[in-house]
Structures are given as C-alpha cells and as structure tokens.
Design a protein around this motif. Structure first.
Motif, mmCIF file in Angstrom:
data_model
loop_
_atom_site.group_PDB
_atom_site.id
_atom_site.type_symbol
_atom_site.label_atom_id
_atom_site.label_comp_id
_atom_site.label_asym_id
_atom_site.label_seq_id
_atom_site.Cartn_x
_atom_site.Cartn_y
_atom_site.Cartn_z
ATOM 1 N N GLU A 163 0.835 -1.208 0.000
ATOM 2 C CA GLU A 163 0.000 0.000 0.000
ATOM 3 C C GLU A 163 0.863 1.247 0.000
ATOM 4 O OE1 GLU A 163 -2.078 -2.958 2.903
ATOM 5 O OE2 GLU A 163 -0.044 -2.277 2.445
ATOM 6 N N SER A 164 0.276 2.329 -0.508
ATOM 7 C CA SER A 164 0.910 3.641 -0.448
ATOM 8 C C SER A 164 -0.176 4.698 -0.504
ATOM 9 C CB SER A 164 1.897 3.824 -1.614
ATOM 10 O OG SER A 164 1.222 3.730 -2.857
ATOM 11 N N GLY A 165 0.219 5.930 -0.223
ATOM 12 C CA GLY A 165 -0.714 7.037 -0.344
ATOM 13 C C GLY A 165 -1.275 7.572 0.952
ATOM 14 N N GLY A 166 -0.955 6.912 2.059
ATOM 15 C CA GLY A 166 -1.439 7.413 3.335
ATOM 16 C C GLY A 166 -0.717 8.687 3.746
ATOM 17 N N GLY A 167 -1.198 9.282 4.828
ATOM 18 C CA GLY A 167 -0.555 10.493 5.320
ATOM 19 C C GLY A 167 -1.471 11.271 6.214
ATOM 20 N N LEU A 168 -1.087 12.508 6.462
ATOM 21 C CA LEU A 168 -1.856 13.420 7.301
ATOM 22 C C LEU A 168 -2.690 14.337 6.413
ATOM 23 C CD1 LEU A 168 -2.469 14.748 10.068
ATOM 24 C CD2 LEU A 168 -0.434 16.187 9.682
ATOM 25 N N VAL A 169 -3.970 14.434 6.727
ATOM 26 C CA VAL A 169 -4.865 15.282 5.945
ATOM 27 C C VAL A 169 -5.814 15.989 6.899
ATOM 28 C CG1 VAL A 169 -6.507 13.398 5.557
ATOM 29 C CG2 VAL A 169 -6.430 15.319 3.959
ATOM 30 N N GLN A 170 -6.227 17.179 6.528
ATOM 31 C CA GLN A 170 -7.164 17.934 7.358
ATOM 32 C C GLN A 170 -8.593 17.421 7.168
ATOM 33 O OE1 GLN A 170 -6.647 22.098 6.443
ATOM 34 N NE2 GLN A 170 -4.961 22.283 7.903
ATOM 35 N N PRO A 171 -9.425 17.595 8.164
ATOM 36 C CA PRO A 171 -10.832 17.218 8.000
ATOM 37 C C PRO A 171 -11.430 17.867 6.763
ATOM 38 C CG PRO A 171 -10.374 17.721 10.290
ATOM 39 C CD PRO A 171 -9.136 18.100 9.526
ATOM 40 N N GLY A 172 -12.200 17.079 6.024
ATOM 41 C CA GLY A 172 -12.778 17.563 4.785
ATOM 42 C C GLY A 172 -11.906 17.316 3.569
ATOM 43 N N GLY A 173 -10.692 16.886 3.798
ATOM 44 C CA GLY A 173 -9.762 16.659 2.709
ATOM 45 C C GLY A 173 -9.923 15.303 2.053
ATOM 46 N N SER A 174 -9.045 15.034 1.101
ATOM 47 C CA SER A 174 -9.098 13.800 0.323
ATOM 48 C C SER A 174 -7.731 13.131 0.283
ATOM 49 C CB SER A 174 -9.542 14.100 -1.114
ATOM 50 O OG SER A 174 -10.833 14.655 -1.159
ATOM 51 N N LEU A 175 -7.769 11.825 0.116
ATOM 52 C CA LEU A 175 -6.571 11.039 -0.102
ATOM 53 C C LEU A 175 -6.898 9.923 -1.067
ATOM 54 C CD1 LEU A 175 -4.855 10.420 3.378
ATOM 55 C CD2 LEU A 175 -3.925 11.730 1.471
ATOM 56 N N ARG A 176 -5.904 9.490 -1.811
ATOM 57 C CA ARG A 176 -6.067 8.338 -2.684
ATOM 58 C C ARG A 176 -5.029 7.288 -2.291
ATOM 59 N NH1 ARG A 176 -4.613 7.203 -8.941
ATOM 60 N NH2 ARG A 176 -6.451 5.953 -9.518
ATOM 61 N N LEU A 177 -5.519 6.166 -1.829
ATOM 62 C CA LEU A 177 -4.642 5.061 -1.474
ATOM 63 C C LEU A 177 -4.455 4.154 -2.685
ATOM 64 C CD1 LEU A 177 -6.037 4.053 2.031
ATOM 65 C CD2 LEU A 177 -4.374 5.820 1.445
ATOM 66 N N SER A 178 -3.259 3.597 -2.774
ATOM 67 C CA SER A 178 -2.965 2.656 -3.847
ATOM 68 C C SER A 178 -2.436 1.368 -3.241
ATOM 69 C CB SER A 178 -1.905 3.225 -4.794
ATOM 70 O OG SER A 178 -2.350 4.405 -5.405
ATOM 71 N N CYS A 179 -2.664 0.289 -3.938
ATOM 72 C CA CYS A 179 -2.142 -1.017 -3.526
ATOM 73 C C CYS A 179 -1.601 -1.697 -4.771
ATOM 74 C CB CYS A 179 -3.237 -1.857 -2.887
ATOM 75 S SG CYS A 179 -2.767 -3.571 -2.552
ATOM 76 N N ALA A 180 -0.304 -1.964 -4.758
ATOM 77 C CA ALA A 180 0.336 -2.635 -5.883
ATOM 78 C C ALA A 180 0.480 -4.121 -5.580
ATOM 79 C CB ALA A 180 1.697 -2.011 -6.154
ATOM 80 N N ALA A 181 -0.041 -4.935 -6.480
ATOM 81 C CA ALA A 181 0.053 -6.384 -6.322
ATOM 82 C C ALA A 181 1.127 -6.929 -7.253
ATOM 83 C CB ALA A 181 -1.285 -7.033 -6.630
ATOM 84 N N SER A 182 1.933 -7.846 -6.746
ATOM 85 C CA SER A 182 2.963 -8.472 -7.566
ATOM 86 C C SER A 182 3.058 -9.944 -7.207
ATOM 87 C CB SER A 182 4.310 -7.778 -7.367
ATOM 88 O OG SER A 182 4.716 -7.858 -6.018
ATOM 89 N N GLY A 183 3.722 -10.685 -8.051
ATOM 90 C CA GLY A 183 3.819 -12.119 -7.841
ATOM 91 C C GLY A 183 2.759 -12.835 -8.648
ATOM 92 N N SER A 184 2.161 -13.833 -8.044
ATOM 93 C CA SER A 184 1.174 -14.660 -8.732
ATOM 94 C C SER A 184 -0.202 -14.011 -8.667
ATOM 95 C CB SER A 184 1.147 -16.048 -8.091
ATOM 96 O OG SER A 184 0.271 -16.899 -8.798
#
Length: 115
Positions: free
Chosen positions: A6-27
C-alpha cells in the motif's frame, strides 16, 4: 505467492481527500476479489470497501458516498479514493487480496485526519 504494497497514506485535514494505492505483484492471477480494510485505534480490523472480479463494489455504511474503490484492468493495482475525510477515518488501511484458497494482506498505510 502474492505481495501487496500500500501507499498514499498520510496526514490530511478534515474535509480533505486522499487516494490510497495497492500494488500487487507475484502470482496475481490467483487473486479473485480485492478489498480495503482499516483498523482504527483500539478497534478490530473492519471492512471498508470490496471490489469483485466482475467489477461489483460494496461499501461499509461509513464509506458510502465518500469512498470509491477501483481496480485497474490488469488487476495489479487497487485504489481507494477517499473524500470528505473526518477524524473518525483515522486508521491503518490495509489492502486485501482474496484467492481461492488463501487471503493476502499488505503491511498497511497510516491515514491520519487531523487539523
């Protein structure tokens, strides 16, 4: 074996937005459905959103209307667009990949909503 990062987390103010990503690899061909879970401080891990192999999506009541789960065509990337965040969304967010006989988890990414 499948690795989820996973990536994309962090600190954000109330009312804000974030986009999390999850990269899958392997099988990754093993993966049928994918989901986002979160674990808030002092609480058990809970489901946030699920996307099935056919594209159907399901959301926890707390996420409906604010979060959107999506997956790229190749199935190697999972996303969670989070809007109108509030302090109750503060949690470690985990990516989950469900195969026929095994469930895979990422290591989690911290989301903190605070002013």
């Amino acid at each position: 074996q499948v690795l989820l990062v996973e990536s994309g987390g962090g600190l954000v103010q109330p009312g804000g937005s974030l986009r999390l990503s999850c990269a899958a690899s392997g099988s990754t061909i093993e993966i049928i459905n994918m989901a986002w879970y979160r674990q808030r401080p002092g609480n058990k891990r809970e489901s946030v959103a699920t996307i099935l192999s056919g594209g159907a999506t399901y959301y926890a009541d707390s996420a409906k209307g604010r979060f959107t789960i999506s997956r790229d065509v190749a199935g190697d990337m999972l996303y969670l667009q989070m809007n109108s965040l509030n302090p109750e969304d503060t949690a470690v967010y985990y990516c989950q990949g469900r195969a026929r006989v095994k469930t895979y988890w990422g290591q989690g990414t911290q989301v903190t909503v605070s002013s």
